[in-house]
Design an enzyme around this catalytic site. Structure first.
Site, PDB file in Angstrom:
ATOM      1  N   CYS A  35       0.828  -1.219   0.000  1.00 43.51           N
ATOM      2  CA  CYS A  35       0.000   0.000   0.000  1.00 43.51           C
ATOM      3  C   CYS A  35       0.857   1.262   0.000  1.00 43.51           C
ATOM      4  O   CYS A  35       0.531   2.244  -0.677  1.00 43.51           O
ATOM      5  CB  CYS A  35      -0.956  -0.006   1.182  1.00 43.51           C
TER       6      CYS A  35
ATOM      7  N   HIS B 174      -2.169   0.787   7.227  1.00 50.05           N
ATOM      8  CA  HIS B 174      -2.485   0.988   5.812  1.00 50.05           C
ATOM      9  C   HIS B 174      -2.125   2.409   5.398  1.00 50.05           C
ATOM     10  O   HIS B 174      -2.324   3.354   6.163  1.00 50.05           O
ATOM     11  CB  HIS B 174      -3.973   0.736   5.581  1.00 50.05           C
TER      12      HIS B 174
ATOM     13  N   ASN C 291      -7.688   5.459  -1.681  1.00 52.26           N
ATOM     14  CA  ASN C 291      -7.261   4.201  -1.080  1.00 52.26           C
ATOM     15  C   ASN C 291      -6.713   3.327  -2.204  1.00 52.26           C
ATOM     16  O   ASN C 291      -7.421   3.092  -3.191  1.00 52.26           O
ATOM     17  CB  ASN C 291      -8.468   3.528  -0.416  1.00 52.26           C
TER      18      ASN C 291
END
Length: 388
Positions: free
Chosen positions: A238, A334, A355
């Site tokens: 991520c 994250h 995201n």
């Protein structure tokens, strides 16, 4: 970075749409049932708290317009469909309320998600939080005139049609937890037929509203060249996706890719060790420095004004989040990217976030540090790295 425990959610839908455009709620009410049918979501009950319904009706158009402007869409008219709920396999609601946003052709463009405030972690003083994103909107529009069920597990969201075949329609990059069973059974029809009521999610609940005034009055600020070039798959990268898209935007290039970023920082890892590795804040700062930037760590969420100034100066911001539901697993932590910010026509300040799991952007209340994401989890925005 870190990964999350898989959860299972069941949502049953019946789709049937007419091709006749919807003008407004009044004209819709005059369409006979045989001429006009709607997407229907099976729910245990259709009750929605008054505060939730009022919040959605009051603010949806402002939030939707901010995304329209970010996407450079033209002015349009929208209304809300009937709200629905999503259930876990034990038929308990996930706690959120979902309001589809309809365009004048009767298709769903966005989903408004209203969640109870997580008191322990949230910095917001309101009882509920509102977020808008594309989420499952495209999926819902793909199954017209079909009866389907939507399920979710660790791999994403599935549509199960009447022939009991499941198709993965939206991936969420989550791993099976080793402690769980290797196989997961898909519930039979009996599991969802107990949801006796149906929400007609494509039936307008009020007149269509033009966002002409809202569009003109809103202030939008975006990293000019931010684009979604790739999304995160079954890996722990991520931070790599976040940094590559921020640097692509601020350098106005397409040369950065998540895998190359991760390989640069972990050249000796192979196989699954490389696939599921994450990055520390120190590694993220170091990579930015190697690319001619001077990233700085801020041990909190950036304020609206900070986002506004940094974005105007073409400086990218990485969000560092800690999962509220569980601190174990691949995505306990994250990273996400700040795309920009907006001041809505009602004075509300929001931050636009990407995201890496998603193909679209989402809105986030600038005073709320808990971010709901597309797999149903929430992340507390505890730190920021700015200057990419």
């Amino acid at each position: 970075m870190k990964r999350n425990f898989p959860k299972l959610i069941a949502l049953s839908l019946i789709f049937s749409l007419s091709v006749t455009p919807i003008a407004n709620a009044e004209s819709n009410s005059n369409i006979k049932a045989k001429d006009k049918k709607h997407v229907q979501v099976n729910v245990e009950d259709k009750s929605v708290p008054t505060d939730v319904r009022n919040l959605a009706q009051k603010d949806y158009l402002s939030y939707v317009t901010s995304l329209d402007k970010i996407y450079n869409k033209e002015k349009a008219s929208y209304t809300l469909g009937e709200p629905f709920k999503i259930y876990k396999f034990n038929k308990k609601s996930d706690g959120n309320y979902y309001f589809p946003v309809l365009n004048t052709e009767g298709n769903i463009d966005y989903i408004v998600t209203i969640s109870p405030k997580i008191t322990k972690y949230s910095s917001s003083s309101s009882k509920y939080t509102i977020n808008v994103s594309p989420f499952l909107s495209k999926v819902l529009n793909q199954y017209k005139d079909q009866q389907i069920t939507i399920l979710t597990n660790s791999k994403g969201y599935y549509v199960v049609t009447q022939n009991h075949k499941a198709k993965l329609v939206l991936k969420t990059p989550r791993l099976e937890d080793k402690k769980l069973k290797k196989t997961e059974s898909i519930p039979t029809g009996n599991n969802v037929t107990q949801l006796k009521q149906k929400a007609s999610v494509t039936m307008p609940t009020s007149q269509f509203k033009s966002n002409n005034y809202t569009y003109n009055e809103q202030y939008i600020n975006k990293l000019e060249n931010f684009k979604i070039r790739e999304t995160q798959g079954n890996n722990g990268w991520c931070a790599g996706y976040t940094m590559s898209e921020l640097l692509n935007a601020t350098y106005n290039t397409n040369k950065y890719h998540a895998e190359a970023v991760m390989r640069f920082l972990h050249p000796n890892l192979q196989g699954q060790r490389f696939q599921f590795t994450g990055l520390t804040p120190r590694e993220m700062i170091y990579f930015g420095q190697t690319q001619g930037r001077s990233p700085q760590l801020l041990n909190r969420m950036t304020t609206y004004n900070e986002v506004d100034n940094l974005t105007k100066n073409n400086k990218g911001i990485a969000v560092l989040g800690s999962r509220v539901e569980s601190r174990n697993g691949m995505h306990a932590g994250h990273a996400m990217a700040v795309v920009g910010n907006a001041k809505l026509d009602n004075g509300q300040e929001v931050i636009i976030i990407w995201n890496p799991w998603d193909n679209g952007f989402m809105t986030q209340d600038a005073k709320n540090n808990v971010i709901p994401v597309s797999n149903g989890d929430h992340y507390r925005w505890y730190s920021s790295i700015y200057g990419y």
